[in-house]
Design an enzyme around this catalytic site. Sequence first.
Site, PDB file in Angstrom:
ATOM      1  N   ASP A  75      -8.100  -4.694  -0.409  1.00 28.55           N
ATOM      2  CA  ASP A  75      -8.534  -5.286  -1.533  1.00 28.55           C
ATOM      3  C   ASP A  75      -8.265  -6.567  -1.832  1.00 28.55           C
ATOM      4  O   ASP A  75      -9.128  -7.107  -2.613  1.00 28.55           O
ATOM      5  CB  ASP A  75      -7.473  -4.597  -2.878  1.00 28.55           C
ATOM      6  CG  ASP A  75      -7.915  -2.933  -2.756  1.00 28.55           C
ATOM      7  OD1 ASP A  75      -8.970  -2.412  -2.773  1.00 28.55           O
ATOM      8  OD2 ASP A  75      -7.205  -2.258  -2.782  1.00 28.55           O
ATOM      9  N   HIS A 103       0.794  -1.074  -0.013  1.00 29.77           N
ATOM     10  CA  HIS A 103       0.044  -0.123   0.058  1.00 29.77           C
ATOM     11  C   HIS A 103       0.961   1.327  -0.063  1.00 29.77           C
ATOM     12  O   HIS A 103       1.985   1.147   0.562  1.00 29.77           O
ATOM     13  CB  HIS A 103      -0.832   0.040   1.306  1.00 29.77           C
ATOM     14  CG  HIS A 103      -2.104   0.912   1.253  1.00 29.77           C
ATOM     15  ND1 HIS A 103      -1.834   2.335   1.433  1.00 29.77           N
ATOM     16  CD2 HIS A 103      -3.458   0.835   0.681  1.00 29.77           C
ATOM     17  CE1 HIS A 103      -3.141   2.988   1.347  1.00 29.77           C
ATOM     18  NE2 HIS A 103      -3.932   1.937   0.871  1.00 29.77           N
TER      19      HIS A 103
END
Length: 429
Positions: free
Chosen positions: A363, A306
């Site tokens: 996700d 991320h």
Amino acid sequence: MEDIAELKLDGKSWKFPVVEGTEKERAIDISALRNDTGYITLDDGYGNTGSCQSQITFIDGERGILRYRGIPIEELAEKSTFIEVAHLIIMGRLPSSAELRRFSDLLTDNELLNESMKHHFEGFPTFAHPMAILSSMINASSCFYPELLSENSKEHFELQAARLLSQVRTIAAFAYRWSRGLPIIYPKPDLKYTANLLHMMFSLPYQDYDLKPEAAKALDLIFLLHADHEQNCSTATVRMVASSRANLFASAAAGVCALWGPLHGGANQAVLEMLEEIHREGDDGSRFIKAAKDKGSGKRLMGFGHRVYKNYDPRARIIKQACDDLLSKLNISDPLLDIAKHLEEAALSDSYFIERKLYPNVDFYSGIIMRAIGIPVEMFTVIFAIGRMPGWIANYREVMESSSSRISRPRQVYMGPTLSHYRPIKERK
């Protein structure tokens, strides 16, 4: 004594104030840099640039912390709901019973679209991406509310916020139905927010959708976990558009467009496509992990790492458990989940990924949950947009209510040709 940062250039010295946030984050205020020195900063991608001061969301990527208005995401995921969290984010506080009832009633009262908007849907081809329809229809919806353009639009903020938050779900469901050639299903006022979305997406005129509480709860959690995430690409876009004094709906439509990009909101779709590819090739993930470590293979492990988190994404821990619970309760055996678990176990024990701090992010599991519920891949980013709407609305409000707010206007470092002159076409080669 206030801390000061000193900049030395060409034998001269300038001093700039240091700003400290409530969580001890520190920034150098360079708002006077160009005026004082003639220089600007260059920060491609804004990775080191604070574009605003905000009271909404705090993230500590190194420690894996996410808080909405100071409350840890873990507490909200366990004890709250999306609508309660939406009130927290937009209005700045957890609602009392009366405030929550009022907010919920506003959502119910404003869930219907103007009936003439049905004709707008009919103008899209059935193969149009739902995100294109969503952004277009949010903008179109604003045309029916002239008060959005009035000088007193701030007085209508709570109503407009509830209207947008409620109608984005209706627009999303209608877009899905149109893409499938199915008749539109209207919302039911007796259903809660997330359950109503599932009803509008999957019911038939002659038969209501078999609404499973565990499915609605899992989707509500996805919305809650996505409700805000500081100054990401789409939220920063909303703030920039809002700085021009565009209305709330126009600013949110711009956020949808930014979210549509595969490097932002499309990440959970990419995860599912990766898992499907692994499954088609008869791999349990082992070969893919090996290939992902080879830069020449063209394989990339989606759903890991991320831009902000250099630790385990706190939302991923929550949603992983929710994914396991949902598939267990629905008695679903999904080979993609088995592959996902194998990928996670392999990556978390592999020095290649550990050294690069590539941990699973939110996700990684959200796509599997949506797949289990029956939401098609092309709707994944739309679901993300619905969840992120409270954060967009709250950030819009901050821009509009800030006494120091001015139109966003980044600078650039020009790298093109130096002075040249127009040449008649006959003299050009």
